[in-house]
Write a protein that holds these residues in place. Structure first.
Motif, short mmCIF file in Angstrom:
data_model
loop_
_atom_site.label_atom_id
_atom_site.label_comp_id
_atom_site.label_asym_id
_atom_site.label_seq_id
_atom_site.Cartn_x
_atom_site.Cartn_y
_atom_site.Cartn_z
N ALA A 43 -6.38 5.37 -4.08
CA ALA A 43 -5.25 4.45 -3.98
C ALA A 43 -4.57 4.49 -2.62
CB ALA A 43 -4.22 4.76 -5.07
N GLY A 44 -4.92 5.49 -1.78
CA GLY A 44 -4.38 5.51 -0.44
C GLY A 44 -3.53 6.71 -0.07
N ALA A 45 -3.53 7.77 -0.88
CA ALA A 45 -2.79 8.98 -0.50
C ALA A 45 -3.30 9.51 0.83
CB ALA A 45 -2.94 10.06 -1.58
N ASP A 46 -2.38 9.95 1.66
CA ASP A 46 -2.76 10.51 2.96
C ASP A 46 -3.07 12.00 2.86
OD1 ASP A 46 -2.30 8.11 4.63
OD2 ASP A 46 -0.23 8.37 3.93
N GLU A 47 -2.51 12.65 1.86
CA GLU A 47 -2.78 14.05 1.60
C GLU A 47 -2.57 14.31 0.11
OE1 GLU A 47 -0.79 17.03 3.91
OE2 GLU A 47 -0.91 15.86 5.77
N LEU A 48 -3.10 15.44 -0.34
CA LEU A 48 -2.84 15.93 -1.68
C LEU A 48 -2.12 17.27 -1.58
CD1 LEU A 48 -6.33 15.30 -3.36
CD2 LEU A 48 -4.31 13.84 -3.50
N LEU A 49 -1.22 17.50 -2.52
CA LEU A 49 -0.52 18.77 -2.62
C LEU A 49 -0.76 19.33 -4.01
CD1 LEU A 49 1.57 20.97 -1.86
CD2 LEU A 49 3.37 19.37 -2.57
N TYR A 50 -1.52 20.41 -4.09
CA TYR A 50 -1.76 21.11 -5.34
C TYR A 50 -0.75 22.26 -5.46
CZ TYR A 50 -6.20 19.16 -7.09
OH TYR A 50 -7.18 18.37 -7.64
N VAL A 51 -0.01 22.31 -6.56
CA VAL A 51 0.96 23.37 -6.79
C VAL A 51 0.63 24.09 -8.09
CG1 VAL A 51 3.39 23.95 -7.09
CG2 VAL A 51 2.75 22.02 -5.61
N LEU A 237 0.50 3.63 -4.47
CA LEU A 237 0.46 4.03 -3.07
C LEU A 237 0.07 2.89 -2.14
CD1 LEU A 237 -1.23 7.47 -3.72
CD2 LEU A 237 1.03 7.17 -2.70
N ALA A 238 -0.97 2.16 -2.50
CA ALA A 238 -1.42 1.06 -1.65
C ALA A 238 -0.35 -0.01 -1.53
CB ALA A 238 -2.71 0.47 -2.19
N SER A 239 0.34 -0.28 -2.62
CA SER A 239 1.39 -1.31 -2.59
C SER A 239 2.54 -0.89 -1.69
CB SER A 239 1.89 -1.59 -4.01
OG SER A 239 0.86 -2.11 -4.81
N VAL A 240 2.91 0.39 -1.76
CA VAL A 240 4.00 0.89 -0.91
C VAL A 240 3.63 0.73 0.55
CG1 VAL A 240 5.29 2.93 -0.19
CG2 VAL A 240 4.92 2.48 -2.62
N LYS A 241 2.39 1.09 0.91
CA LYS A 241 1.97 0.98 2.30
C LYS A 241 1.97 -0.47 2.79
CE LYS A 241 -0.68 5.17 3.04
NZ LYS A 241 -1.93 5.75 3.54
N LYS A 242 1.48 -1.36 1.96
CA LYS A 242 1.45 -2.77 2.35
C LYS A 242 2.86 -3.32 2.52
CE LYS A 242 -3.01 -3.84 0.19
NZ LYS A 242 -3.70 -4.58 -0.91
N LYS A 243 3.77 -2.89 1.66
CA LYS A 243 5.14 -3.39 1.73
C LYS A 243 5.84 -2.85 2.98
CE LYS A 243 8.94 -4.36 -1.46
NZ LYS A 243 9.48 -4.11 -2.83
N ILE A 244 5.61 -1.58 3.29
CA ILE A 244 6.22 -1.01 4.50
C ILE A 244 5.64 -1.68 5.74
CG2 ILE A 244 6.32 1.07 5.93
CD1 ILE A 244 6.93 2.67 3.48
N GLU A 245 4.34 -1.94 5.72
CA GLU A 245 3.71 -2.62 6.85
C GLU A 245 4.32 -4.00 7.07
OE1 GLU A 245 -0.44 -3.35 6.33
OE2 GLU A 245 -0.82 -3.48 8.47
N LYS A 246 4.72 -4.66 5.98
CA LYS A 246 5.29 -6.00 6.06
C LYS A 246 6.75 -5.98 6.47
CE LYS A 246 5.99 -10.22 3.32
NZ LYS A 246 5.76 -10.87 2.00
N TYR A 247 7.53 -5.08 5.86
CA TYR A 247 8.97 -5.10 6.06
C TYR A 247 9.47 -4.07 7.07
CZ TYR A 247 9.01 -8.12 1.96
OH TYR A 247 8.79 -9.15 1.08
N SER A 248 8.70 -3.04 7.33
CA SER A 248 9.13 -1.99 8.26
C SER A 248 7.99 -1.64 9.21
CB SER A 248 9.60 -0.75 7.49
OG SER A 248 10.67 -1.04 6.64
#
Length: 497
Positions: A43-51, A237-248
């Motif tokens: 979906a587009g995560a840039d990293e994973l954090l396993y806890v 995740l992909a939607s957040v990135k696309k929205k930030i690319e558009k608006y910010s």
């Protein structure tokens, strides 16, 4: 070009199950963590954090098997957290596939552990995890034991202390907001951002685009950690990135291709894809006890190669190409090579004969003449140049966040590969030191940080070095790794070489 901001998928684990609670309590079982990791990577995560959510309670970390399983299919960076109490604990997680280790409880109980980890693996590998609970307006206390136990430590003072001890990244989670999906503690984020000088990852309560955008606008906030909002499908995740690319558009992000996850797509994560571009090739991974060999092994096997992990020259000599990976500090890396006699063997029995050697991250740095990390240390000397810290201020005199950590774009140099198709692809970097005084004719790629170019890759004779991690850079990284290895092997086999 600026270093990309990151969206990190947080996966809390108990045993073999993915869990999530509210304010670190009342956990619910949500499924298989490795399946979730694959899904978020796609979906587009840039990293994973396993806890490991219960590691500190039981004095052990059980993530090694999960890391090995995940790294077979997922080729983006992974941080492992929970139960790290020694250099040996960290080494076990790194060898299983983690790129960084995060420490909370053990650091609060024995702060010098942060320094020990930084000296062993380099500060870029050490993440200081802080679980912050609000105790008054504008005041937060650092908690331990999965947010259950008070420590009396002020969060702001603890951040400053951790940086002085050698932490390379701060993971700051609001205990009050964690798992609530009711919004982050913006006051905490603003205060922490104003005092940090290393990359700051913030988490706890994020549930919509505006909250993420607001946090990422803070200069020192490098990433947002997302857990409950992903698990409940409140955020994509992909939607957040696309929205930030558009608006910010001023917030730089690693773009995610809409093409299928294959070696042909530039910046999409490679997940579950097998390839045969290095079939019939035997590649040796030099095992000198430093870092994340398993990630590289998985990447090369995905590309079809037969891979041998060993420190035995007699076995390494049978390979078509050798790789020198590494996550760690330069002095310890060179000491480890010398202890095994590998420095002399590589110099006299491999590189002197024109056989191909690929260094990655620390492995690239050790190809040069010397480094000033901690102390002046001689390197292998295969490429002229020296390794020094990146500048702490940008070209205009403003402070820079170090380590240089995250996704950055490559810029072609004189010695670039092939037709230049790798120019401007995103690759994953995690380092503070870089090569200087390098002959421009041997530079494959540059990258830019703080309006300054630094050396990202070199090629001199049969030796190639990547400062970034292609094995952790999705399909674009795998494609670059495949192309570089194929060209090196072909050039050595060619009668005209």
């Amino acid at each position: 070009m600026a270093l990309c901001k990151r969206l990190i998928a947080r996966l809390d684990v108990k045993g073999s199950r993915l869990i999530k609670g509210v304010r670190f309590e009342g956990v619910r079982v949500l499924g298989d963590p490795s399946e979730a990791a694959l899904r978020y990577a796609q979906a587009g995560a840039d990293e994973l954090l396993y806890v490991d959510a219960v590691a500190s309670l039981f004095g052990r970390n059980s993530l090694s098997d999960l890391l090995r399983k995940t790294c077979i299919e997922v080729f983006i960076p992974i941080t492992a957290a929970g139960g790290v109490r020694s250099v040996e604990d960290a080494a076990a997680l790194l060898s299983a596939g983690a790129d960084k280790v995060a420490v909370n409880t053990a650091a609060l109980e024995r702060p010098e552990l942060i320094t020990e980890l930084a000296e062993a693996f380099g500060r870029q590998c050490v993440v200081a995890s802080i679980q912050a609970r609000r105790i008054a307006s504008g005041s937060w206390e650092a908690m331990k034991e999965a947010g259950r136990e008070r420590t009396g430590r002020d969060v702001c003072e603890w951040i400053k202390c951790l940086e002085e001890l050698g932490a390379g990244e701060i993971l700051l989670t609001s205990v009050d907001q964690d798992g609530t999906c009711s919004g982050p503690d913006h006051h905490l984020i603003n205060v922490a951002s104003s005092i940090t000088s290393v990359p700051l990852v913030v988490g706890g309560g994020f549930s919509d685009f505006d909250q993420i955008q607001s946090a990422l606008m803070q200069k020192n906030v490098s990433a947002v950690s997302l857990g409950a909002s992903l698990h409940s499908n409140r955020l994509n995740l992909a939607s957040v990135k696309k929205k930030i690319e558009k608006y910010s558009p001023i917030i730089p992000f690693r773009s995610i291709s809409s093409a299928p996850t294959s070696l042909a797509s530039d910046d999409s994560p490679l997940c579950g894809v097998k390839d045969s571009s290095l079939s019939d090739c035997r590649i040796g991974v030099i095992n000198y006890g430093m870092g994340n060999q398993q990630s590289l092994i998985n990447a090369l096997e995905t590309l079809g190669a037969e891979v041998l992990l060993t420190d035995k020259p007699s076995i390494l000599a049978s390979c078509d190409l050798l790789t020198l990976p590494g996550v760690g500090a330069f002095p310890k890396g060179m000491d480890s090579l010398r202890l095994r006699g590998l420095d002399v063997w590589l110099r006299n029995e491999w590189v002197a004969l024109g056989k191909p050697l690929l260094g990655i991250c620390l492995g690239m740095q050790m190809l040069f003449e010397s480094s000033s990390e901690f102390k002046r240390t001689l390197g292998l000397g295969f490429v002229r140049g020296h390794v020094k810290s990146l500048p702490s201020i940008d070209l205009y005199g403003l402070p820079l966040v170090l380590p240089h950590m995250g996704w950055n774009r490559l810029i072609n140099g004189s010695a670039h590969l092939g037709d230049g198709s790798f120019d401007h692809i995103n690759q994953y970097f995690v380092h503070t030191f870089a090569a200087v005084d390098v002959d421009p004719s041997v530079i494959m790629f540059y990258a830019r940080y703080g309006h300054r170019d630094f050396v990202a890759a070199v090629r001199y004779g049969s030796v190639v070095g990547f400062q970034f991690h292609p094995e952790r850079s999705g399909s674009a990284g795998l494609r670059l790794l495949s192309s570089a290895c194929s060209e090196m092997i072909f050039s050595f086999d060619s009668p005209n070489s």
